[in-house]
Design a protein around this motif. Sequence first.
Motif, PDB file in Angstrom:
ATOM      1  N   GLN B  89       0.810  -1.224   0.000  1.00 55.50           N
ATOM      2  CA  GLN B  89       0.000   0.000   0.000  1.00 55.50           C
ATOM      3  C   GLN B  89       0.842   1.273   0.000  1.00 55.50           C
ATOM      4  OE1 GLN B  89      -3.670  -0.286   2.638  1.00 55.50           O
ATOM      5  NE2 GLN B  89      -2.642  -2.223   3.078  1.00 55.50           N
ATOM      6  N   ILE B  90       2.144   1.140   0.172  1.00 55.00           N
ATOM      7  CA  ILE B  90       3.005   2.318   0.133  1.00 55.00           C
ATOM      8  C   ILE B  90       3.100   2.775  -1.330  1.00 55.00           C
ATOM      9  CG2 ILE B  90       5.367   3.154   0.529  1.00 55.00           C
ATOM     10  CD1 ILE B  90       5.585   0.975   2.730  1.00 55.00           C
ATOM     11  N   PRO B  91       2.884   4.064  -1.594  1.00 58.82           N
ATOM     12  CA  PRO B  91       2.947   4.518  -2.985  1.00 58.82           C
ATOM     13  C   PRO B  91       4.340   4.218  -3.559  1.00 58.82           C
ATOM     14  CG  PRO B  91       2.252   6.308  -1.502  1.00 58.82           C
ATOM     15  CD  PRO B  91       2.594   5.145  -0.643  1.00 58.82           C
ATOM     16  N   ASP B  92       4.389   3.864  -4.806  1.00 56.99           N
ATOM     17  CA  ASP B  92       5.649   3.577  -5.491  1.00 56.99           C
ATOM     18  C   ASP B  92       6.321   2.277  -5.071  1.00 56.99           C
ATOM     19  OD1 ASP B  92       5.482   5.791  -7.100  1.00 56.99           O
ATOM     20  OD2 ASP B  92       6.475   7.078  -5.628  1.00 56.99           O
ATOM     21  N   VAL B  93       5.608   1.433  -4.325  1.00 54.49           N
ATOM     22  CA  VAL B  93       6.169   0.106  -4.036  1.00 54.49           C
ATOM     23  C   VAL B  93       5.477  -0.931  -4.915  1.00 54.49           C
ATOM     24  CG1 VAL B  93       6.214  -1.769  -2.331  1.00 54.49           C
ATOM     25  CG2 VAL B  93       7.005   0.500  -1.691  1.00 54.49           C
ATOM     26  N   ARG B 115      -4.589  -6.654  -4.307  1.00 64.20           N
ATOM     27  CA  ARG B 115      -4.279  -6.360  -5.709  1.00 64.20           C
ATOM     28  C   ARG B 115      -5.545  -5.899  -6.442  1.00 64.20           C
ATOM     29  NH1 ARG B 115      -2.033 -10.489 -10.154  1.00 64.20           N
ATOM     30  NH2 ARG B 115      -3.821 -11.609  -9.335  1.00 64.20           N
ATOM     31  N   ALA B 116      -6.666  -6.567  -6.126  1.00 62.63           N
ATOM     32  CA  ALA B 116      -7.927  -6.186  -6.761  1.00 62.63           C
ATOM     33  C   ALA B 116      -8.306  -4.757  -6.386  1.00 62.63           C
ATOM     34  CB  ALA B 116      -9.023  -7.164  -6.344  1.00 62.63           C
ATOM     35  N   LYS B 117      -7.830  -4.313  -5.205  1.00 60.86           N
ATOM     36  CA  LYS B 117      -8.137  -2.938  -4.775  1.00 60.86           C
ATOM     37  C   LYS B 117      -7.168  -1.929  -5.379  1.00 60.86           C
ATOM     38  CE  LYS B 117      -9.761  -4.243  -0.217  1.00 60.86           C
ATOM     39  NZ  LYS B 117      -9.111  -4.418   1.088  1.00 60.86           N
ATOM     40  N   GLY B 118      -6.230  -2.393  -6.190  1.00 65.46           N
ATOM     41  CA  GLY B 118      -5.366  -1.434  -6.884  1.00 65.46           C
ATOM     42  C   GLY B 118      -3.908  -1.441  -6.469  1.00 65.46           C
ATOM     43  N   CYS B 119      -3.526  -2.252  -5.482  1.00 67.83           N
ATOM     44  CA  CYS B 119      -2.107  -2.323  -5.116  1.00 67.83           C
ATOM     45  C   CYS B 119      -1.336  -3.026  -6.222  1.00 67.83           C
ATOM     46  CB  CYS B 119      -1.923  -3.116  -3.830  1.00 67.83           C
ATOM     47  SG  CYS B 119      -2.617  -2.311  -2.394  1.00 67.83           S
ATOM     48  N   ASP B 120      -0.096  -2.595  -6.414  1.00 69.12           N
ATOM     49  CA  ASP B 120       0.731  -3.240  -7.443  1.00 69.12           C
ATOM     50  C   ASP B 120       1.417  -4.464  -6.831  1.00 69.12           C
ATOM     51  OD1 ASP B 120       2.216  -3.899  -9.620  1.00 69.12           O
ATOM     52  OD2 ASP B 120       3.004  -1.887  -9.977  1.00 69.12           O
ATOM     53  N   ILE B 121       0.768  -5.598  -6.968  1.00 73.63           N
ATOM     54  CA  ILE B 121       1.288  -6.862  -6.431  1.00 73.63           C
ATOM     55  C   ILE B 121       1.458  -7.821  -7.595  1.00 73.63           C
ATOM     56  CG2 ILE B 121       0.788  -8.832  -4.915  1.00 73.63           C
ATOM     57  CD1 ILE B 121      -0.869  -6.908  -3.179  1.00 73.63           C
ATOM     58  N   ARG B 122       2.644  -8.346  -7.761  1.00 77.12           N
ATOM     59  CA  ARG B 122       2.885  -9.203  -8.923  1.00 77.12           C
ATOM     60  C   ARG B 122       3.365 -10.591  -8.523  1.00 77.12           C
ATOM     61  NH1 ARG B 122       5.699  -4.893 -13.104  1.00 77.12           N
ATOM     62  NH2 ARG B 122       4.473  -3.101 -12.370  1.00 77.12           N
ATOM     63  N   PRO B 123       2.546 -11.605  -8.824  1.00 71.20           N
ATOM     64  CA  PRO B 123       3.011 -12.972  -8.573  1.00 71.20           C
ATOM     65  C   PRO B 123       4.033 -13.372  -9.635  1.00 71.20           C
ATOM     66  CG  PRO B 123       0.765 -12.972  -9.453  1.00 71.20           C
ATOM     67  CD  PRO B 123       1.185 -11.546  -9.358  1.00 71.20           C
ATOM     68  N   ILE B 124       5.113 -14.030  -9.209  1.00 75.22           N
ATOM     69  CA  ILE B 124       6.112 -14.503 -10.175  1.00 75.22           C
ATOM     70  C   ILE B 124       6.346 -15.994  -9.935  1.00 75.22           C
ATOM     71  CG2 ILE B 124       7.305 -12.299 -10.497  1.00 75.22           C
ATOM     72  CD1 ILE B 124       9.343 -13.211  -8.404  1.00 75.22           C
ATOM     73  N   TYR B 125       6.992 -16.649 -10.903  1.00 77.61           N
ATOM     74  CA  TYR B 125       7.290 -18.065 -10.742  1.00 77.61           C
ATOM     75  C   TYR B 125       8.729 -18.314 -10.359  1.00 77.61           C
ATOM     76  CZ  TYR B 125       2.645 -18.829 -12.210  1.00 77.61           C
ATOM     77  OH  TYR B 125       1.283 -18.812 -12.229  1.00 77.61           O
ATOM     78  N   MET B 126       9.601 -17.373 -10.705  1.00 77.65           N
ATOM     79  CA  MET B 126      10.990 -17.544 -10.317  1.00 77.65           C
ATOM     80  C   MET B 126      11.499 -16.235  -9.723  1.00 77.65           C
ATOM     81  SD  MET B 126      12.346 -18.721 -13.991  1.00 77.65           S
ATOM     82  CE  MET B 126      11.263 -19.598 -15.087  1.00 77.65           C
ATOM     83  N   PRO B 127      12.224 -16.346  -8.602  1.00 71.64           N
ATOM     84  CA  PRO B 127      12.716 -15.142  -7.937  1.00 71.64           C
ATOM     85  C   PRO B 127      13.493 -14.201  -8.866  1.00 71.64           C
ATOM     86  CG  PRO B 127      13.107 -17.076  -6.582  1.00 71.64           C
ATOM     87  CD  PRO B 127      12.527 -17.574  -7.863  1.00 71.64           C
ATOM     88  N   LEU B 128      14.263 -14.762  -9.797  1.00 66.71           N
ATOM     89  CA  LEU B 128      15.072 -13.876 -10.645  1.00 66.71           C
ATOM     90  C   LEU B 128      14.222 -12.927 -11.494  1.00 66.71           C
ATOM     91  CD1 LEU B 128      18.186 -15.936 -11.871  1.00 66.71           C
ATOM     92  CD2 LEU B 128      18.086 -14.112 -10.173  1.00 66.71           C
ATOM     93  N   ASP B 129      12.936 -13.256 -11.672  1.00 63.71           N
ATOM     94  CA  ASP B 129      12.058 -12.334 -12.405  1.00 63.71           C
ATOM     95  C   ASP B 129      11.962 -10.981 -11.695  1.00 63.71           C
ATOM     96  OD1 ASP B 129      11.627 -14.315 -14.206  1.00 63.71           O
ATOM     97  OD2 ASP B 129       9.609 -14.827 -13.502  1.00 63.71           O
ATOM     98  N   ALA B 130      12.201 -10.971 -10.394  1.00 62.13           N
ATOM     99  CA  ALA B 130      12.124  -9.722  -9.637  1.00 62.13           C
ATOM    100  C   ALA B 130      13.188  -8.725 -10.112  1.00 62.13           C
ATOM    101  CB  ALA B 130      12.287 -10.000  -8.146  1.00 62.13           C
ATOM    102  N   LEU B 131      14.321  -9.241 -10.590  1.00 64.64           N
ATOM    103  CA  LEU B 131      15.395  -8.369 -11.096  1.00 64.64           C
ATOM    104  C   LEU B 131      14.907  -7.537 -12.263  1.00 64.64           C
ATOM    105  CD1 LEU B 131      18.787 -10.258 -11.538  1.00 64.64           C
ATOM    106  CD2 LEU B 131      18.281  -8.351  -9.998  1.00 64.64           C
ATOM    107  N   LYS B 132      14.231  -8.243 -13.166  1.00 64.20           N
ATOM    108  CA  LYS B 132      13.758  -7.573 -14.373  1.00 64.20           C
ATOM    109  C   LYS B 132      12.716  -6.509 -14.020  1.00 64.20           C
ATOM    110  CE  LYS B 132      11.868  -9.392 -18.304  1.00 64.20           C
ATOM    111  NZ  LYS B 132      11.229 -10.676 -18.564  1.00 64.20           N
ATOM    112  N   ILE B 133      11.834  -6.854 -13.107  1.00 65.90           N
ATOM    113  CA  ILE B 133      10.803  -5.892 -12.704  1.00 65.90           C
ATOM    114  C   ILE B 133      11.472  -4.649 -12.100  1.00 65.90           C
ATOM    115  CG2 ILE B 133       8.809  -5.529 -11.174  1.00 65.90           C
ATOM    116  CD1 ILE B 133       8.148  -8.499 -11.505  1.00 65.90           C
TER     117      ILE B 133
END
Lengths: 80, 352
Positions: B89-93, B115-133
């Motif tokens: 819920q922190i802006p820009d997170v 997430r349905a309420k508008g928070c930017d929450i992204r499910p990933i399948y591999m931790p390394l995907d977080a780097l790209k994000i």
Amino acid sequence: MCLSIPSQVVELHPETQSVTVDTLGVKRTVSCHLMEEPLAVGDYVLIHIGFVMNKIDADSAAESLALYKEIVEKMEAADA
Amino acid sequence: MPELQLKQLYDGFRDPRTVAELASQIKQLAAKLEEPVNVMEVCGGHTHTIMKYGLLQLLPDNIEFIHGPGCPVCIMPKERIDQAAALAQIPDVILVTLGDMIRVPGSEGSLAQFRAKGCDIRPIYMPLDALKIAQENPDKTVVYFAIGFETSTPMTAVLLEQAEKLGINNLLFHINHVLVPPAIDAVMADPETRVNAFIGPSHVSVITGSQIYQPTVDNYHTPVVVSGFEPVDVMQSILSIVKQKVEGRCELENQYERAVSYKGNEAAQQKVNQYFTVRPSFRWRGLGPIPNSALMLKPEYRHRDAELKYGERLPVKEIDDHKACQCGDILRGKAKPQDCKVFGRGCTPKPR
Ligand code: SF4
């Protein structure tokens, strides 16, 4: 999430420390940052959340399978 | 020996005839047991195999399973999920986590609901995907909500290592990595526990080696068999446990030799030791606080620790399980899941 799946290495990408693996027809690229020993095409590996965790010892797997085969054959002979 | 095919690594260990034969061997031997064997399968993966392949029906009545605290999603206490929700819920997170985690309810709802309420929450399948994000969103802070047992910790370590190496400074971590042996101790500490044998979670041991269960064998005089996840693996492991019991032995055995060694993956262990240290205490759903049962980042990496950086904004109130929750008793084998009065009423866990 804790199930990791046996796959086979089909391509090596040393520049990015990754390999392409085949999991029963599905191909994807995974990291080998956790592997010290080098991998070769044809190796069997366990994959977990995008990483190779280890190499599967094919001889040990074959040994277990041979043992199971023997067990089943004995059982079928006894049933016959 | 003819060359092994990948398919055999699946089918060979699921063969129904082998399962049937192992079942009949178990039955014969179990007739000699003096007391019932209550096997705790620590890991959710084994529970899944036992259910999916109906192994329970193949076993005699004096062998019982007790499902252990080995699912990282199920043991997560609500306040940790509340913290993840607060971060989101922190802006820009941008909050990033492994897919399974987002449906588990916190006290104010699941991450999927936030997430349905508008928070930017992204499910990933591999931790390394977080780097790209993180790379693609340089003006945002990406927080990786890290979960998992010893199996999944090295992957978080690599993610951190890469972020440091590539100078990706907008990637932070909220660490919820937990450890199996202290959870086993918590189960066994109860004098009324009925558990008297263990099937060891094998993928934990792929990383740590089978060695981590030696203290369990020594301290509680129970057999521990590290087992693969296929039905043949599980049945063979049960046979080994029954054999040990009948012969009056209690030893550490490794059924899953094709993938597990005594020492495990030492490169992975080294990475974990480089970035993590033991956390003095962590609260487990169902078991309560367990000392030294989880990990946290080493002080050198505090600049990556979202728990420190956003400390003031994170709720710390411990949210107890439902008053009638019987998780603790279930995990110790004193109650069965169907005995719980709030299951499906006050408590509706939806991991999937
Ligand atoms: S079903 Fe009962 S024991 Fe299980 S989590 Fe819910 S309240 Fe706890």
